[in-house]
Design a protein around this motif. Structure first.
Motif, PDB file in Angstrom:
ATOM      1  N   GLY A   1       4.390   0.957  -7.069  1.00  0.00           N
ATOM      2  CA  GLY A   1       3.818  -0.388  -7.034  1.00  0.00           C
ATOM      3  C   GLY A   1       4.443  -1.310  -8.062  1.00  0.00           C
TER       4      GLY A   1
ATOM      5  N   ASP B   1       2.359   1.701  -3.441  1.00  0.00           N
ATOM      6  CA  ASP B   1       1.313   2.157  -4.364  1.00  0.00           C
ATOM      7  C   ASP B   1       1.047   3.649  -4.191  1.00  0.00           C
ATOM      8  OD1 ASP B   1       0.962  -0.273  -5.586  1.00  0.00           O
ATOM      9  OD2 ASP B   1      -0.694  -0.903  -4.288  1.00  0.00           O
ATOM     10  N   ASN B   2       0.976   4.096  -2.953  1.00  0.00           N
ATOM     11  CA  ASN B   2       0.730   5.518  -2.674  1.00  0.00           C
ATOM     12  C   ASN B   2       1.870   6.399  -3.176  1.00  0.00           C
ATOM     13  OD1 ASN B   2      -1.724   4.942  -1.443  1.00  0.00           O
ATOM     14  ND2 ASN B   2      -0.812   4.781   0.605  1.00  0.00           N
ATOM     15  N   LEU B   3       3.083   5.823  -3.222  1.00  0.00           N
ATOM     16  CA  LEU B   3       4.241   6.569  -3.706  1.00  0.00           C
ATOM     17  C   LEU B   3       4.445   6.399  -5.213  1.00  0.00           C
ATOM     18  CD1 LEU B   3       6.792   5.738  -0.846  1.00  0.00           C
ATOM     19  CD2 LEU B   3       5.568   7.890  -1.189  1.00  0.00           C
ATOM     20  N   GLY B   4       3.540   5.641  -5.834  1.00  0.00           N
ATOM     21  CA  GLY B   4       3.667   5.404  -7.268  1.00  0.00           C
ATOM     22  C   GLY B   4       4.741   4.402  -7.628  1.00  0.00           C
TER      23      GLY B   4
ATOM     24  N   ASN C   1       0.827  -1.217   0.000  1.00  0.00           N
ATOM     25  CA  ASN C   1       0.000   0.000   0.000  1.00  0.00           C
ATOM     26  C   ASN C   1       0.858   1.264   0.000  1.00  0.00           C
ATOM     27  OD1 ASN C   1      -2.384  -1.482   0.029  1.00  0.00           O
ATOM     28  ND2 ASN C   1      -2.507  -1.500   2.269  1.00  0.00           N
ATOM     29  N   THR C   2       1.943   1.228   0.771  1.00  0.00           N
ATOM     30  CA  THR C   2       2.837   2.392   0.831  1.00  0.00           C
ATOM     31  C   THR C   2       3.495   2.646  -0.523  1.00  0.00           C
ATOM     32  OG1 THR C   2       3.306   1.976   3.173  1.00  0.00           O
ATOM     33  CG2 THR C   2       4.836   3.394   1.980  1.00  0.00           C
TER      34      THR C   2
END
Length: 263
Positions: free
Chosen positions: A64, A59-62, A56-57
């Motif tokens: 993934g 993904d949030n930072l782009g 999730n972290t």
């Protein structure tokens, strides 16, 4: 015999460690540093050790795609997740405390339980405790909660070789790191200030890392923490704890596999 074991492991150790305890009333910077490092280490293990939190972290930072690319190189997803978990544990249970001891404290690592001498002097204690635990493990292995939790790496339809063996090697390293963190870094780092009571300071966070495991195991961690802590102080070595801990762990895994029909 029970009284002799009690005196040997607890009473004699208490008397010896309390006699070595510091009487200084000054602020102990080493103890404060250990408490802070332990707290931060447990926080990072709780969150970073969770693969879902990592995904999730990223993904949030782009990022993934980076995780997906790394995982794609590992055909067995479960083994990859466990390897990642062990890497996080080694980082915060072992590498960071070692850095603190050598760079910040400038102490010898042998003063924190890494010397194997104490193990060879007290190996009979290891044999007694392990033989005591085997029938208890076999009894508990019949329960549904135990079989649901263990082994951490379930081979399912595949053979035990090589992935299960790879996992056991990772498991052993993880136990070494864990024992060093709780029974080495904490106990031997705090014994000058708190004496024998450093065992009980260590025991509380040690029990808390078992909260997601079956209740009997979590309760057992209270007594295991006290016994393993006492053995570490007595032998001035973590190696008895490593041997007991991993022997019990692999016996639990094998008992679970046996109950599930893999053996």
């Amino acid at each position: 015999m029970i009284k002799a074991i009690w005196n040997n492991i607890f009473v004699d150790t208490y008397n010896k460690i309390e006699a070595e305890k510091s009487t200084s009333k000054q602020l102990d910077k080493k103890a404060i540093t250990i408490f802070i490092v332990v707290a931060f280490s447990l926080v990072f293990i709780q969150y970073l050790g969770n693969i879902s939190f990592l995904v999730n972290t990223l993904d949030n930072l782009g990022l993934g795609g980076f995780y997906s690319a790394v995982q794609s190189n590992f055909p067995n997803i479960r083994l990859f997740q466990l390897a990642y978990w062990v890497t996080i544990l080694i980082t915060f249970y072992l590498i960071i405390p070692l850095f603190i001891i050598k760079v910040i404290f400038k102490d010898k690592l042998s003063a924190y339980g890494l010397s194997p001498k104490g193990f060879f002097k007290n190996y009979k204690t290891y044999v007694v405790f392990f033989l005591f635990m085997v029938p208890l493990i076999l009894l508990v292995s019949t329960t549904e909660s135990f079989q649901y939790k263990y082994p951490f790496y379930n081979p399912k339809e595949e053979s035990l070789w090589p992935n299960f063996i790879i996992w056991q090697c990772l498991y052993l390293v993880q136990f070494f790191a864990l024992e060093f963190f709780f029974r080495g870094f904490m106990i031997h780092g705090l014994k000058k200030q708190f004496g024998f009571y450093s065992i009980f300071i260590m025991m509380i966070p040690y029990v808390m890392i078992h909260f997601q495991k079956p209740m009997p195991e979590t309760i057992g961690a209270i007594f295991a923490g006290i016994v393993l802590g006492s053995l570490s102080l007595k032998s001035r070595s973590i190696w008895l704890g490593v041997a007991i801990h991993y022997s019990v762990a692999i016996t639990m895994d094998l008992a679970a596999l046996w109950q599930k029909g893999y053996l």
